[in-house]
Design an enzyme around this catalytic site. Structure first.
Site, PDB file in Angstrom:
ATOM      1  N   ASP A  10      -7.115  -3.570  12.356  1.00 36.36           N
ATOM      2  CA  ASP A  10      -6.131  -3.524  11.090  1.00 36.36           C
ATOM      3  C   ASP A  10      -6.929  -3.156   9.987  1.00 36.36           C
ATOM      4  O   ASP A  10      -8.152  -3.025   9.897  1.00 36.36           O
ATOM      5  CB  ASP A  10      -5.449  -4.890  10.832  1.00 36.36           C
ATOM      6  CG  ASP A  10      -4.379  -4.740   9.635  1.00 36.36           C
ATOM      7  OD1 ASP A  10      -3.859  -3.777   9.489  1.00 36.36           O
ATOM      8  OD2 ASP A  10      -4.090  -5.786   9.158  1.00 36.36           O
ATOM      9  N   SER A  11      -6.410  -2.417   8.863  1.00 42.33           N
ATOM     10  CA  SER A  11      -7.040  -1.977   7.803  1.00 42.33           C
ATOM     11  C   SER A  11      -7.836  -3.158   7.001  1.00 42.33           C
ATOM     12  O   SER A  11      -8.641  -3.118   6.140  1.00 42.33           O
ATOM     13  CB  SER A  11      -6.006  -1.517   6.882  1.00 42.33           C
ATOM     14  OG  SER A  11      -4.823  -2.423   6.606  1.00 42.33           O
ATOM     15  N   CYS A  73      -1.361  -2.740  12.737  1.00 43.18           N
ATOM     16  CA  CYS A  73      -1.231  -2.236  11.296  1.00 43.18           C
ATOM     17  C   CYS A  73       0.000  -1.320  11.422  1.00 43.18           C
ATOM     18  O   CYS A  73      -0.146  -0.293  11.854  1.00 43.18           O
ATOM     19  CB  CYS A  73      -2.730  -1.444  11.126  1.00 43.18           C
ATOM     20  SG  CYS A  73      -2.649  -0.414   9.423  1.00 43.18           S
ATOM     21  N   THR A  75       0.884   0.552   8.955  1.00 42.92           N
ATOM     22  CA  THR A  75       0.657   1.993   8.655  1.00 42.92           C
ATOM     23  C   THR A  75       0.159   2.842   9.280  1.00 42.92           C
ATOM     24  O   THR A  75       0.693   4.043   9.681  1.00 42.92           O
ATOM     25  CB  THR A  75      -0.299   1.887   7.193  1.00 42.92           C
ATOM     26  OG1 THR A  75       0.272   0.941   6.276  1.00 42.92           O
ATOM     27  CG2 THR A  75      -0.508   3.205   6.495  1.00 42.92           C
ATOM     28  N   GLU A 151      -1.823 -12.200  -0.355  1.00 38.35           N
ATOM     29  CA  GLU A 151      -3.500 -12.269  -0.537  1.00 38.35           C
ATOM     30  C   GLU A 151      -3.833 -13.181  -1.508  1.00 38.35           C
ATOM     31  O   GLU A 151      -4.914 -13.541  -1.727  1.00 38.35           O
ATOM     32  CB  GLU A 151      -4.075 -10.752  -0.809  1.00 38.35           C
ATOM     33  CG  GLU A 151      -3.995 -10.043   0.348  1.00 38.35           C
ATOM     34  CD  GLU A 151      -4.550  -8.864   0.723  1.00 38.35           C
ATOM     35  OE1 GLU A 151      -5.194  -8.145  -0.355  1.00 38.35           O
ATOM     36  OE2 GLU A 151      -4.701  -8.342   1.842  1.00 38.35           O
ATOM     37  N   CYS A 185       4.757  -5.281   8.518  1.00 32.92           N
ATOM     38  CA  CYS A 185       3.513  -5.465   8.211  1.00 32.92           C
ATOM     39  C   CYS A 185       3.065  -6.684   8.425  1.00 32.92           C
ATOM     40  O   CYS A 185       3.587  -7.598   8.378  1.00 32.92           O
ATOM     41  CB  CYS A 185       3.434  -5.025   6.490  1.00 32.92           C
ATOM     42  SG  CYS A 185       1.825  -5.576   5.624  1.00 32.92           S
ATOM     43  N   HIS A 187       1.104  -8.876   7.140  1.00 31.68           N
ATOM     44  CA  HIS A 187       1.110  -9.791   5.899  1.00 31.68           C
ATOM     45  C   HIS A 187       2.611 -10.465   5.700  1.00 31.68           C
ATOM     46  O   HIS A 187       2.395 -11.639   5.316  1.00 31.68           O
ATOM     47  CB  HIS A 187       0.674  -9.257   4.680  1.00 31.68           C
ATOM     48  CG  HIS A 187      -0.565  -8.869   4.383  1.00 31.68           C
ATOM     49  ND1 HIS A 187      -1.313  -7.804   5.311  1.00 31.68           N
ATOM     50  CD2 HIS A 187      -1.481  -9.012   3.294  1.00 31.68           C
ATOM     51  CE1 HIS A 187      -2.530  -7.664   4.608  1.00 31.68           C
ATOM     52  NE2 HIS A 187      -2.662  -8.413   3.710  1.00 31.68           N
TER      53      HIS A 187
END
Lengths: 272, 272
Positions: A10-11, A73, A75, A151, A185, A187
């Protein structure tokens, strides 16, 4: 039988929410995780940059000897699919498994999509769902602030700021009367309690990490490539930067302590 | 007299809010701006990574023939000061000019600081202010969500989510009865109306971009290195990635259209 590990990238650290699901589903499998924390977030970068990064991330995992790759991910899976298609091992993006889970869940055919700006703009989920079922309607909402909220650890249902942001993002989906919402996503599953409070119990939330983990199990089962163990899988974690608060944030996504099996690699060593 | 341009860099486009102030103050000067949009944000990265990036950014501007450099980035100015000290031309970070402006503005000696997580954690503003005036008290608040709010364009005083986030961040500063608040990140001036509504007119907001621009004018005047023109300064913009919505976001920070004088450079060409 194949004893090689499963690769996940993942990023950043969000993909650990997919590792959490993978560990729950396949507790005997070894996992190698790469989080490109030096270059996170991918969601705001150009498609060309995202594809270059994704190819470098896959290269890194291939060099670790993995048997398959999960691009955990949204994206990458939406914007840089080409990077996942010409590899010597199977790769799983989030779009197909998550889209299939949403199609299986919806009754009304009205599906909401929450993602980063680039995931939504790419139209990848729209295209996939329309191709599988042209009668389905998809209502997308980019939620860039959700990433920062998670985050920051602002994930509680009693956080007024988080609830205000979520209400604003979710209002259009409520107006469109969706019955299924894709958390597109890594998150976003951490905000599922807040999102569920606002949308109500009548709406099914689809966790992309859980969908990817289930697809990975099915794929390895079909190839007879599970490692034959039911317990004792080991996780190795690699990151390209080691930010402050790393352990706290990583453990939040993983749902358990990450421990000390973490190696930091030089981001400039990521090449094609 | 020195006809070379002034160099300005930031991790992304936020530094254009400093360029806006510089253009207002020195409308005859040419400006070269570099926004490291391929590697933004710096605020969440490790100090070692931030310093490497800052050195590469300075190198890029030096190669463009600038006469001085403004590091319009709270994170670089707080965490990577070494990168700004051993250059063949003068470099201005945000900490000293902004800290001096805050000291000049405060009556009570109670100063609030809003910044990215790394800026706050670095303690750079604390150290600078304490060294200049040991009687001053500094109350810092990391505001990572402010960056996302601005980049989402959620800057209106009628945006409930923005106001809820800002209230949460500002509450401790109100409790501490600060009379001056440093906007220690280039994004934050765009939220000044929201912040002023919450803090009230009795609190002075210090814009780091404006403070840097004034310091740059004083520096060049003292060195007799202004270019002697009062109008017609040209701006050249360089970015390391060209994200979607670039023009809209860049123009928002700049306060006027960026035009087409923008070049994208390969981030892998950034070296020491």
């Amino acid at each position: 039988m194949d004893i090689r590990p499963i690769g996940v990238f993942d990023s950043g650290l969000g993909g650990l929410s997919a590792v959490r699901q993978l560990k729950a589903l396949l507790p005997g499998e070894d996992i190698v995780y790469f989080g490109d924390t030096a270059r996170v977030p991918y969601g705001t970068r150009s498609p060309e940059t995202i594809e270059r990064y994704a190819r470098q991330d896959c290269r890194f995992l291939l060099d670790r000897g993995v048997k398959c790759i999960i691009a955990a991910c949204g994206t990458v899976s939406s914007v840089a699919t080409a990077a996942l298609t010409d590899l010597p091992i199977p790769a799983i993006g989030v779009v197909a498994p998550t889209g299939d889970a949403a199609l299986a869940a919806t009754h009304s055919g009205r599906i909401g999509l929450l993602g980063t700006t680039n995931t939504v703009r790419s139209g990848a989920f729209h295209r996939y769902l329309a191709q599988k079922n042209p009668d389905v309607q998809v209502f997308a909402q980019a939620c860039p602030l959700f990433v920062s909220l998670v985050e920051s650890g602002w994930i509680g249902q009693d956080n007024e700021a988080t609830v205000a942001v979520a209400r604003r993002y979710l209002r259009p989906l409520i107006e469109q009367q969706v019955d299924t919402v894709i958390l597109g996503c890594t998150h976003f599953p951490l905000l599922a309690p807040v999102i569920r409070d606002i949308l109500g119990e009548g709406v099914t939330l689809i966790d992309s990490g859980a969908a990817c983990a289930a697809r990975c199990r099915d794929l390895l089962t079909g190839m007879d490539a599970l490692n034959g163990r039911d317990v004792g899988g080991q996780c190795s974690f690699f990151v390209s930067d080691h930010p402050h608060d790393f352990e706290a944030v990583a453990s939040m996504f993983l749902g358990s302590p990450v421990g000390d099996n973490i190696q930091q690699i030089d981001p400039e060593s990521l090449v094609l």
